[in-house]
Design a protein around this motif. Structure first.
Motif, short mmCIF file in Angstrom:
data_model
loop_
_atom_site.label_atom_id
_atom_site.label_comp_id
_atom_site.label_asym_id
_atom_site.label_seq_id
_atom_site.Cartn_x
_atom_site.Cartn_y
_atom_site.Cartn_z
N ARG A 109 -39.64 -9.32 -51.74
CA ARG A 109 -39.68 -9.69 -53.15
C ARG A 109 -40.02 -8.49 -54.03
O ARG A 109 -39.40 -8.25 -55.06
N ARG A 110 -41.02 -7.72 -53.60
CA ARG A 110 -41.44 -6.56 -54.39
C ARG A 110 -40.36 -5.48 -54.40
O ARG A 110 -40.04 -4.92 -55.45
N ALA A 111 -39.77 -5.21 -53.24
CA ALA A 111 -38.71 -4.19 -53.16
C ALA A 111 -37.49 -4.61 -53.97
O ALA A 111 -36.83 -3.78 -54.61
N ALA A 112 -37.17 -5.91 -53.97
CA ALA A 112 -36.01 -6.41 -54.72
C ALA A 112 -36.23 -6.21 -56.22
O ALA A 112 -35.31 -5.81 -56.94
N ALA A 113 -37.46 -6.50 -56.69
CA ALA A 113 -37.74 -6.33 -58.12
C ALA A 113 -37.67 -4.86 -58.51
O ALA A 113 -37.14 -4.51 -59.58
N ARG A 114 -38.19 -4.01 -57.65
CA ARG A 114 -38.17 -2.56 -57.95
C ARG A 114 -36.73 -2.03 -57.97
O ARG A 114 -36.35 -1.28 -58.87
N ARG A 115 -35.92 -2.47 -56.99
CA ARG A 115 -34.53 -2.00 -56.94
C ARG A 115 -33.74 -2.53 -58.14
O ARG A 115 -32.90 -1.81 -58.70
N ALA A 116 -33.99 -3.76 -58.53
CA ALA A 116 -33.31 -4.32 -59.70
C ALA A 116 -33.62 -3.50 -60.95
O ALA A 116 -32.73 -3.20 -61.75
N ASP A 117 -34.89 -3.14 -61.11
CA ASP A 117 -35.27 -2.33 -62.28
C ASP A 117 -34.57 -0.98 -62.26
O ASP A 117 -34.11 -0.49 -63.31
N GLU A 118 -34.49 -0.37 -61.09
CA GLU A 118 -33.83 0.94 -60.98
C GLU A 118 -32.36 0.84 -61.38
O GLU A 118 -31.85 1.70 -62.11
N LEU A 119 -31.69 -0.19 -60.90
CA LEU A 119 -30.26 -0.33 -61.17
C LEU A 119 -29.98 -0.73 -62.61
O LEU A 119 -28.99 -0.29 -63.20
N LEU A 120 -30.83 -1.56 -63.18
CA LEU A 120 -30.67 -1.91 -64.59
C LEU A 120 -30.75 -0.67 -65.47
O LEU A 120 -29.98 -0.51 -66.43
N GLU A 121 -31.67 0.22 -65.13
CA GLU A 121 -31.79 1.46 -65.91
C GLU A 121 -30.60 2.38 -65.64
O GLU A 121 -30.04 2.97 -66.57
N ARG A 122 -30.20 2.49 -64.39
CA ARG A 122 -29.11 3.39 -64.01
C ARG A 122 -27.81 3.00 -64.70
O ARG A 122 -27.03 3.86 -65.12
N PHE A 123 -27.56 1.68 -64.82
CA PHE A 123 -26.32 1.22 -65.42
C PHE A 123 -26.49 0.77 -66.87
O PHE A 123 -25.66 0.05 -67.41
N ARG A 124 -27.57 1.23 -67.48
CA ARG A 124 -27.82 1.02 -68.90
C ARG A 124 -27.76 -0.45 -69.30
O ARG A 124 -27.12 -0.84 -70.26
N LEU A 125 -28.48 -1.26 -68.53
CA LEU A 125 -28.54 -2.70 -68.79
C LEU A 125 -29.97 -3.17 -69.05
O LEU A 125 -30.22 -4.38 -69.12
N THR A 126 -30.90 -2.25 -69.18
CA THR A 126 -32.30 -2.62 -69.33
C THR A 126 -32.52 -3.51 -70.55
O THR A 126 -33.26 -4.51 -70.49
N ASP A 127 -31.89 -3.18 -71.66
CA ASP A 127 -32.09 -3.96 -72.89
C ASP A 127 -31.56 -5.39 -72.76
O ASP A 127 -31.98 -6.28 -73.50
N ALA A 128 -30.63 -5.59 -71.82
CA ALA A 128 -30.04 -6.92 -71.64
C ALA A 128 -30.53 -7.59 -70.36
O ALA A 128 -29.97 -8.62 -69.95
N ARG A 129 -31.59 -7.08 -69.78
CA ARG A 129 -32.04 -7.56 -68.47
C ARG A 129 -32.39 -9.04 -68.48
O ARG A 129 -32.19 -9.75 -67.49
N ASP A 130 -32.91 -9.56 -69.58
CA ASP A 130 -33.37 -10.94 -69.64
C ASP A 130 -32.39 -11.88 -70.34
O ASP A 130 -32.73 -13.02 -70.67
#
Length: 313
Positions: A109-130
């Motif tokens: 669960r923790r690794a999945a959340a961390r990886r999701a955050d990394e990829l959202l930033e990498r693909f410029r989707l952080t602002d739309a994450r929610d």
């Protein structure tokens, strides 16, 4: 280094139609390889075979060093596949999509959340994450889809298959995805790309192969193919019909309706000047001219005839 992908005599038949007929391919590790061809040429079938989604009728193929028939599980651990249509759950947010995919891939669960955050930033989707994915633009969905294919430990993904990933995207979204492909290659990941957009292959691919009749019609770098099969052309518009008739014997292409003729050239300024002087020494026959640079569209037409797909450029 051994090739990331290698096929020898790869054959696949659907009913009575031989879709692939002894296909030979070699893709070097860390490169972008583009597979082109008219509809029905076997591009998607090739991807499905290499991604172990179907089995060849003959020949051999290895991906990331593993046989696609006898080592299917090892191949699947080493690849990521993004199909023609974004495969995201529209009711989930961007972050939820990535966390779910990561959990299904075996991350904690923790690794999945961390990886999701990394990829959202990498693909410029952080602002739309929610935001729910159904509110995303087409380009954002494709970026989310590509990110979902990379949730596993990035060190384990050696080959990424992209089957017509930018179909239907607007130019800005297409450019965004191109940037993502370049980044993958820059980090050593091999990208195997099928596309209808010939400009896409020209801009991204280190090497290009053109399929026809289930076989490779030509393969090389974009520049090699353009030099080999297309070349530059000087397009001339004659001043009147009589001038058109005087210029026509020197042309390799002609459009009588617009009084336009095409003459081969190496594209250099010296050669263009010499051609104009030789064809129209008194400067009375040519109204205007355009230097037509070789494109992969020209290569595609030369190799596949009238079966050209739309280039969308």
């Amino acid at each position: 280094m051994p090739p990331a992908i290698e096929t020898t005599g790869l054959t696949k038949t659907h009913g009575t139609v031989r879709v692939l007929d002894a296909l030979d391919l070699r893709v070097e590790a860390g490169t972008v390889f583009a597979l082109l061809g008219p509809n029905g040429a076997g591009k998607t079938t090739t991807v499905r075979l290499l991604a172990t989604l179907t089995t060849p009728d003959g020949g051999h193929a290895r991906v990331a060093g593993h046989d696609v028939v006898t080592e299917r599980r090892a191949v699947r651990r080493a690849i990521s596949l993004t199909g023609q249509y974004a495969a995201v759950d529209e009711t989930l947010t961007g972050a939820e999509n990535l966390r779910l995919t990561a959990r299904l891939s075996g991350l904690s669960r923790r690794a999945a959340a961390r990886r999701a955050d990394e990829l959202l930033e990498r693909f410029r989707l952080t602002d739309a994450r929610d935001r729910q994915a159904k509110t995303y633009s087409g380009g954002m969905r494709r970026r989310l889809d590509l990110a979902a294919g990379l949730v596993r430990d990035p060190g384990t993904i050696r080959v990424v298959f992209l089957d017509e990933p930018t179909t239907g995207l607007d130019p800005r979204s297409r450019n965004d995805l191109w940037d993502a492909v370049r980044e993958l290659s820059a980090h050593g990941t091999t990208v195997f790309l099928t596309t209808q957009y010939l400009e896409e292959a020209d801009r991204l691919a280190h090497r290009v192969a053109v399929l026809g009749g289930g076989r490779t019609l030509a393969e090389g770098t974009p520049e090699e193919l353009k030099n080999r099969y297309a070349g530059h052309r000087l397009d001339l518009v004659a001043r009147d019909h009589d001038a058109y008739l005087r210029l026509a014997p020197h042309a390799t292409a002609a459009t009588p309706e617009s009084l336009t003729l095409g003459v081969p050239t190496d594209g250099s300024a010296d050669h263009v000047r010499a051609l104009l002087d030789a064809l129209d020494p008194h400067r009375t026959d040519i109204e205007r001219f355009t230097l037509h640079g070789a494109t992969l569209d020209d290569v595609f037409l030369h190799l596949t005839g009238s079966t050209k797909e739309p280039s969308h450029v």
